[in-house]
Design an enzyme around this catalytic site. Structure first.
Site, PDB file in Angstrom:
ATOM      1  N   ASN A 276       0.871  -1.177   0.000  1.00  0.00           N
ATOM      2  CA  ASN A 276       0.000   0.000   0.000  1.00  0.00           C
ATOM      3  C   ASN A 276       0.906   1.224   0.000  1.00  0.00           C
ATOM      4  OD1 ASN A 276      -1.768   2.063   0.607  1.00  0.00           O
ATOM      5  ND2 ASN A 276      -2.297   1.313   2.656  1.00  0.00           N
TER       6      ASN A 276
ATOM      7  N   LYS B 219       0.037   4.298  -0.258  1.00  0.00           N
ATOM      8  CA  LYS B 219      -0.587   5.469   0.382  1.00  0.00           C
ATOM      9  C   LYS B 219      -0.372   6.719  -0.473  1.00  0.00           C
ATOM     10  CE  LYS B 219      -0.125   3.158   4.786  1.00  0.00           C
ATOM     11  NZ  LYS B 219       0.080   3.236   6.234  1.00  0.00           N
TER      12      LYS B 219
ATOM     13  N   HIS C  59      -9.438   1.061   5.220  1.00  0.00           N
ATOM     14  CA  HIS C  59      -8.142   1.205   5.898  1.00  0.00           C
ATOM     15  C   HIS C  59      -8.318   2.115   7.117  1.00  0.00           C
ATOM     16  CE1 HIS C  59      -4.019   2.366   6.707  1.00  0.00           C
ATOM     17  NE2 HIS C  59      -3.652   1.285   6.049  1.00  0.00           N
TER      18      HIS C  59
ATOM     19  N   GLU D  41      -6.651   4.452   8.260  1.00  0.00           N
ATOM     20  CA  GLU D  41      -6.429   5.885   8.010  1.00  0.00           C
ATOM     21  C   GLU D  41      -7.676   6.521   7.419  1.00  0.00           C
ATOM     22  OE1 GLU D  41      -2.823   5.389   5.778  1.00  0.00           O
ATOM     23  OE2 GLU D  41      -1.792   4.811   7.617  1.00  0.00           O
TER      24      GLU D  41
ATOM     25  N   GLU E 118      -5.223  -5.297  10.643  1.00  0.00           N
ATOM     26  CA  GLU E 118      -4.206  -4.272  10.857  1.00  0.00           C
ATOM     27  C   GLU E 118      -4.455  -3.574  12.188  1.00  0.00           C
ATOM     28  OE1 GLU E 118      -2.309  -2.995   6.924  1.00  0.00           O
ATOM     29  OE2 GLU E 118      -4.072  -1.761   7.186  1.00  0.00           O
TER      30      GLU E 118
ATOM     31  N   GLY F 289       2.669   1.883  10.893  1.00  0.00           N
ATOM     32  CA  GLY F 289       3.628   2.973  10.777  1.00  0.00           C
ATOM     33  C   GLY F 289       4.330   3.319  12.071  1.00  0.00           C
TER      34      GLY F 289
ATOM     35  N   SER G 228       3.596  -2.487  10.280  1.00  0.00           N
ATOM     36  CA  SER G 228       5.049  -2.572  10.443  1.00  0.00           C
ATOM     37  C   SER G 228       5.636  -3.925  10.018  1.00  0.00           C
ATOM     38  CB  SER G 228       5.449  -2.223  11.869  1.00  0.00           C
ATOM     39  OG  SER G 228       5.052  -0.891  12.181  1.00  0.00           O
TER      40      SER G 228
HETATM   41  P1  PGA Z   1       2.995   0.023   7.671  1.00  0.00           P
HETATM   42  O1  PGA Z   1       1.505   0.254   7.094  1.00  0.00           O
HETATM   43  O2  PGA Z   1       3.511  -1.234   7.040  1.00  0.00           O
HETATM   44  O3  PGA Z   1       3.752   1.240   7.243  1.00  0.00           O
HETATM   45  O4  PGA Z   1       2.867  -0.106   9.158  1.00  0.00           O
HETATM   46  C1  PGA Z   1       0.621  -0.801   6.911  1.00  0.00           C
HETATM   47  C2  PGA Z   1      -0.665  -0.311   6.326  1.00  0.00           C
HETATM   48  O5  PGA Z   1      -1.109   0.787   6.674  1.00  0.00           O
HETATM   49  O6  PGA Z   1      -1.295  -1.012   5.503  1.00  0.00           O
END
Ligand code: PGA
Length: 253
Positions: free
Chosen positions: A11, A13, A97, A99, A169, A175, A215
């Site tokens: 992803n 983003k 997601h 976010e 997740e 992140g 992560s």
């Molecule tokens: P990350 O993000 O691997 O940077 O923790 C995962 C995601 O948001 O799908």
């Protein structure tokens, strides 16, 4: 037990210009010609989809969208429909997601509409679910996930959700560099699979792929993938660099 093919998705983003996306996708194609046995997808920004599609032509890397609107078309400024994503070459689309839930008002109701729209169009949704740190500490992880799944998949039948993927997740791991331990991941994946079984029956539950996200890095992917109910990963930060993402994709070697 049903054999589930590992599925690792990147992803991207809101990162990368078109040129950067094309460069990374090109490098990735070079790295993964031998990544047999793993389904691979990247979700670049909308503006880069068409150009990245060209680069991925003939490779094993599939294209995905990061979000969609539920209507097929209409006066919805700034939005993109399932049909448009498919037209741009997407096979998958990320839905719900954290976010989007956190910053853009996504709810289980809108997630449900989006999942339906994607499935009706032949796009496979990757439904993201996960608890916050506060919810985990309050021991609400399972009830939060139960609600996200029940409401997100409301009124869908097992015949409809076949192509769907679930991504667990934990919000506190996205992140942050904090990964769920593989035991924590397995416990939740197991829970999600039994929840799917209670709603859609055993055949669907044993075939559906559940990715872990939060992560994921080259140094933790192998341990996670060894767990029986972890079928892949949704990778953010570590998917932005082709060599790093390729190490993740080659977790078996
Ligand atoms: P990350 O993000 O691997 O940077 O923790 C995962 C995601 O948001 O799908």
């Amino acid at each position: 037990m049903t054999e589930r093919r590992p599925f690792i998705a990147g992803n991207w983003k809101m990162f990368k210009t078109i040129r950067e996306a094309v460069e990374t996708a090109g490098a990735l194609v070079g790295h993964v010609s031998d990544a047999a046995g793993v389904d691979i997808m990247i979700a670049p920004n909308f503006t880069a989809l068409a150009a990245v599609r060209e680069v991925l032509q003939g490779s094993a890397v599939m294209l995905g969208g990061q979000n969609l609107h539920w209507a097929p078309e209409g006066a919805f400024t700034g939005e993109t429909s399932a049909g448009m994503l498919q037209d741009a070459g997407c096979r998958y689309v990320i839905v719900g997601h954290s976010e989007r839930r956190q910053y853009f008002g996504e709810t289980d109701e809108t997630v449900n509409k989006k999942i339906r729209a994607a499935l009706e169009c032949g796009l496979a949704p990757i439904l993201c679910v996960g608890e916050t740190e506060k919810e985990r500490e309050a021991k609400k992880t399972f009830s939060v996930l139960d609600k996200q799944i029940q409401n997100g998949l409301k009124d869908l039948r097992s015949a409809d959700v076949g192509p769907m993927v679930i991504a667990y997740e934990p919000v506190w791991a996205i992140g942050t560099g904090k990964t769920a331990s593989r035991e924590q991941a397995q416990e939740v994946h197991r829970f999600l699979r039994s929840l799917m079984e209670s709603i859609f029956g055993n055949d669907l539950a044993s075939a559906i792929r559940i990715q872990y996200g939060g992560s994921v890095k080259p140094n933790n992917i192998k341990a996670l993938m060894e767990m029986p109910d972890v079928d892949g990963a949704l990778v953010g930060g570590a998917s932005l660099d082709a060599a790093t993402f390729s190490q993740i994709l080659h977790f078996q070697s």
